[in-house]
Structures are given as structure tokens and as C-alpha cells.
Design an enzyme around this catalytic site. Structure first.
Site, PDB file in Angstrom:
ATOM      1  CE  LYS A 121      -2.392   1.200   3.761  1.00  0.00           C
ATOM      2  NZ  LYS A 121      -2.262   2.622   4.188  1.00  0.00           N
ATOM      3  N   GLY A 173      -5.038   8.405   5.461  1.00  0.00           N
ATOM      4  CA  GLY A 173      -4.148   9.311   6.179  1.00  0.00           C
ATOM      5  C   GLY A 173      -3.016   9.810   5.298  1.00  0.00           C
ATOM      6  NE  ARG A 222      -4.905   8.118  10.906  1.00  0.00           N
ATOM      7  CZ  ARG A 222      -4.548   7.336   9.887  1.00  0.00           C
ATOM      8  NH1 ARG A 222      -5.473   6.816   9.086  1.00  0.00           N
ATOM      9  NH2 ARG A 222      -3.277   7.047   9.672  1.00  0.00           N
ATOM     10  CB  SER A 273       7.089   8.875   9.617  1.00  0.00           C
ATOM     11  OG  SER A 273       6.146   7.967   9.062  1.00  0.00           O
ATOM     12  CD  GLN A 274       0.787   8.846   6.931  1.00  0.00           C
ATOM     13  OE1 GLN A 274      -0.142   9.651   7.019  1.00  0.00           O
ATOM     14  NE2 GLN A 274       0.581   7.548   6.819  1.00  0.00           N
ATOM     15  CG  ASP A 318       1.222   0.986  10.467  1.00  0.00           C
ATOM     16  OD1 ASP A 318       0.657   1.708  11.309  1.00  0.00           O
ATOM     17  OD2 ASP A 318       1.491   1.372   9.316  1.00  0.00           O
ATOM     18  CE  LYS A 322       0.057   4.662  13.063  1.00  0.00           C
ATOM     19  NZ  LYS A 322       0.862   5.285  11.985  1.00  0.00           N
ATOM     20  NE  ARG A 326      -4.054   0.377  13.507  1.00  0.00           N
ATOM     21  CZ  ARG A 326      -3.392   0.591  12.383  1.00  0.00           C
ATOM     22  NH1 ARG A 326      -2.074   0.727  12.410  1.00  0.00           N
ATOM     23  NH2 ARG A 326      -4.033   0.671  11.233  1.00  0.00           N
ATOM     24  CE  LYS A 370      -6.408   2.980   5.829  1.00  0.00           C
ATOM     25  NZ  LYS A 370      -6.969   4.159   5.145  1.00  0.00           N
TER      26      LYS A 370
END
Length: 440
Positions: free
Chosen positions: A25, A96, A124, A168-169, A310, A337, A341, A409
Site C-alpha cells: 500500500k 491518512g 487522524r 512520519s507522514q 503498524d 491510527k 489500536r 483498505k
């Protein structure tokens, strides 16, 4: 593919076999975006087609890219100057990556763009990225300071900014924007988390001949650069592979589970999970293009989750079967997330008899015999697939897993893959809507 009216019914079974892992992904979304911003026509083979991929494709077409799908490949004629045909709005769905990357890229245009998305995307975080973009001159109007919707436009001013590394995004989004800006931009990352995923973005930029200087967690981009078209075959997804690997690792079969399409030199963060499991005693052979899992016992321990955050849900399941207790730590980002989680996987595994307890930044897990139960995905694809693995390896009883449409997803054909590995996972069509109160 899992539909919105289905749950999964899972029975204890003995998985083994060989299978090709679905496309990554993370790589697919980056490939689509970079192809759409490049000069000429790029070809992407073995692309993952999922809701997030469609979100990115739709957004890129709005920026002027022309997309043709041929089988499992994409031919994308890019628009290297999207600033002059920037769309009035982007709907980010539940992605996200699309939210963070396209928000930052929108600041290269002087035309305001509305950024919106699904209701679940509102959880998010985006504020740290917006704050840094504002410091560089972005104009932002929003109803709340922490989520969508908002409008944003540039231009940015040449300069330097510090950005939060909690996700990190944020840093990846700023790096992509700085790479394509017509003026010099530099930034420093404060307390970078999920480092392998940021490095993956930089690997992409380097492969596309984007120049930048890096001094530890400070980067400088000279401005005035552009992307050239490329051909690329998307490798398997190490994040998805973790679930298939767990089917085989926990199995009582005498036969191995072999996962193909996993190049050992790839930079995906969750690749490190397999090295960790080897260190804990799991019998894993990592070859050049595949990984071979042999059923084996392994130890628990103190596990820093930052490189593969993740993987927290599936690692929580695996640690229920470890020989000694485990503490998963440095995973605060897992709370932000698709679900929280940490709370979600603890709650659901407790229903199955697991001794799984949330901590401030992770989980404490004691070895446990799991049993079947009615559990819920919390609309999170990684929670759903982790619980499917737990159900397959429960010591007794069936597991009814509700709200499994979210699996699409990242792994639309998860059920078929599980069945290929002889895991007893099948669709369950209820005669009535499975309400949250029933599943939780």
C-alpha cells in the site's frame, strides 16, 4: 473482497502453504502520486487497488494527471505543473497518507483548496503539519484546529521550519512538497518516529533524481526541481505479510508457510518485524525474494515498536503465544491510527481470554490460551486481520469477527489468501445488521 454487510466466521485450523503477498500500500500510493507529478507517462505494475488507491488516483486526476488501468498496471501521464490546475477540493476518504501528502502539496498553489474526507478521518491528527506549513507562509482556514475540513493555499516562502516527527507522514509530506517547490526549503524533524517510513519516502525521491542535503534529521531542498516519468513494479506488502506469516508461525503443521514477492532489499518499515521474530527464536528463513516460516515457539520480551508501529495489533496476538511475558513500548502513535489500536486490540483479545493490558505507550502481554468469541474490528483493517489470526489459532470455539469491510483498505483479498493457506476463515452473512453493541 469483504462487503459492508458481512462479518467473518473463523474456526481453529492448521495453516500452511505458499502464496504471493499482495502489493504494498505504501509503495502503491507513493508511486501513483509521483507518477502523477512527473513529466511523461509512467507505468506502475502490480499496483494495489484499494479504497486508498482510488482516493489517491481521483485526487491526482483532479490535478491534471491522465490515468489508464490495464489489468493490474497503471499508465499515468503526469502533470508536472499541477499548481495551475489545482482543484477546488480534495475528498481524502479514509486515507491518512492522502490527507497529509496532498494537504502539503496544496500549498504550492495560490488557489484555495478545501480538504475534507470521511467522518473517521477526523480522528487522524493534522495540526502539527498545518502548524509548520503556516510558519512557511501557508494560508489556512479551519473550523477546528485539529481536524478536517479546512481550506489551504500558498504560496510558501523560502525558509526553514521545524516539524513534529510524532507521525512520519508529516515529515514525508513536507519532503515531497519541498522537493517540488520552486524555491529553497529546509526543515528539521523533532523526535522522528516511524523512521523507516520516512526513509522510504526519501528513497523514492532519491530514485527519482531529486537532490537534497541531509544532516541527520535536517533536510535542505534547493528548489526548482521536477520529476521524470518512470516504470516501477510494486513489491509485496510487508505489513500484510505479517498476518500471513503469523498464520504459519503459530501453526501446528509440519509444513512451512512460504510468502513470495517480498524482496529482502526493500525499505518498508515492517520488514524489520521479521528480523525481530528471528531474534526472539522464531524459525524464519529470509531469502532474496521470499520468506519461509516454520511453525516454532519464540520468546517474548521488551519490544520497541517504533520501527514497525503498524504491526502492534498482530504482534499483540503473537505475544499471547510467546513463552514469557512481553512489553510493547514506544507506540504512542498507535493511538492515532484508524482506531486507538492500543485500546482496541487489548479490549478484543481480552474477550478471547488474552491477558493483554494497555500501558501509557503500548501493551503488557502475558502468555494466554485464546478461545473463540464475538469480536469487533473497530473499523480498523489491521485490528481485523490480527483478530482473524487469533481466531484461527484459538484453542477452542469459533470467532465471529464483525465490521470487516475495513480490510479492503490494504488487503481486499485477505479471505481468499487465508483460505489458500488452509486457514478456516469464511464470510458470514448475518440476517440482521451486526450492531456495535452486539459485537462489543
Amino acid at each position: 473482497m469483504v462487503s459492508s454487510n458481512q462479518a467473518l466466521l473463523i474456526s481453529p485450523s492448521i495453516p500452511y502453504g505458499e502464496i504471493a503477498v499482495p502489493p504494498s500500500k505504501s509503495h502503491s500510493l507513493r508511486a501513483i502520486l509521483f507518477a502523477s507529478l512527473s513529466k511523461g507517462t509512467s507505468i506502475i505494475e502490480n499496483c494495489l487497488f484499494s479504497p486508498d488507491s482510488q482516493t489517491m488516483l481521483t485526487a491526482c486526476e483532479k490535478m491534471g494527471a491522465h490515468v489508464r488501468r490495464i489489468g493490474d498496471s497503471l499508465h499515468i501521464q503526469g502533470n508536472p505543473d499541477p499548481h495551475h490546475c489545482h482543484p477546488p477540493y480534495f475528498h481524502m476518504g479514509n486515507s491518512g497518507i492522502a490527507l497529509r501528502f496532498l494537504t502539503a502539496l496544496s500549498t504550492l498553489s495560490p488557489t484555495p483548496t478545501l480538504i475534507t474526507g470521511s467522518h473517521t478521518l477526523k480522528r487522524r491528527p493534522i495540526a502539527p503539519l498545518l502548524s509548520s506549513l503556516k510558519q512557511l507562509g501557508a494560508h489556512i482556514r479551519q473550523k477546528t484546529s485539529s481536524s478536517i475540513p479546512f481550506t489551504i493555499h500558498g504560496p510558501l516562502s523560502p525558509g526553514h521550519v521545524t516539524i513534529s516527527g510524532q507521525d512520519s507522514q508529516y515529515a514525508s509530506a513536507l519532503a515531497i512538497t519541498a522537493a517540488l517547490a520552486p524555491y529553497p526549503l529546509s526543515f528539521s524533524i523533532e523526535n522522528l518516529k516511524e523512521r523507516p517510513w520516512f526513509d522510504l519516502t526519501l528513497d523514492w525521491l532519491h530514485s527519482l533524481n531529486i537532490s537534497f542535503l541531509r544532516d541527520q534529521d535536517s533536510l535542505t531542498f534547493p528548489g526548482g526541481q521536477s520529476l521524470e516519468s518512470f516504470s516501477y513494479s510494486v513489491p509485496g506488502d510487508y505489513s500484510s505479510a505479517a498476518f500471513l506469516a503469523s498464520f504459519g508461525l503459530l501453526s501446528s503443521s509440519s509444513k512451512p508457510t512460504i510468502l513470495r514477492n517480498l524482496p529482502s532489499q526493500d525499505s518498508q518499515g515492517d520488514k524489520l518485524l521479521f528480523s525481530l521474530l528471528k531474534q526472539l527464536g522464531a524459525h524464519i528463513l529470509i531469502e532474496k525474494h521470499h520468506i519461509e516460516m516454520h511453525p516454532s515457539s519464540f520468546s517474548g520480551g521488551e519490544i520497541d515498536m517504533d520501527p514497525f508501529i503498524d504491526a502492534l495489533p498482530i504482534l499483540a496476538v503473537l505475544c499471547c503465544f510467546a513463552k514469557n511475558p512481553s512489553r510493547l513500548y514506544n507506540a504512542l502513535g498507535a493511538k492515532d491510527k484508524e482506531s486507538n489500536r492500543i485500546e482496541a486490540i487489548a479490549h478484543e483479545l481480552q474477550k478471547m481470554g488474552g491477558s493483554v493490558h494497555p500501558t501509557r505507550d503500548g501493551l503488557y502481554i502475558e502468555p494466554s490460551r485464546l478461545h473463540g468469541a464475538v469480536v469487533d474490528s473497530h473499523n480498523d483493517h489491521r485490528i481485523a486481520m490480527a483478530l482473524a489470526v487469533a481466531g484461527v489459532h484459538a484453542s477452542s470455539g469459533q470467532t465471529l469477527l464483525c465490521n470487516t469491510q475495513c480490510i479492503n483498505k490494504s488487503f481486499p483479498h485477505f479471505v481468499i489468501a487465508a483460505q489458500t493457506l488452509h486457514a478456516n476463515v469464511r464470510h458470514y452473512q448475518a440476517d440482521f445488521p451486526l450492531r456495535s453493541s452486539f459485537c462489543r
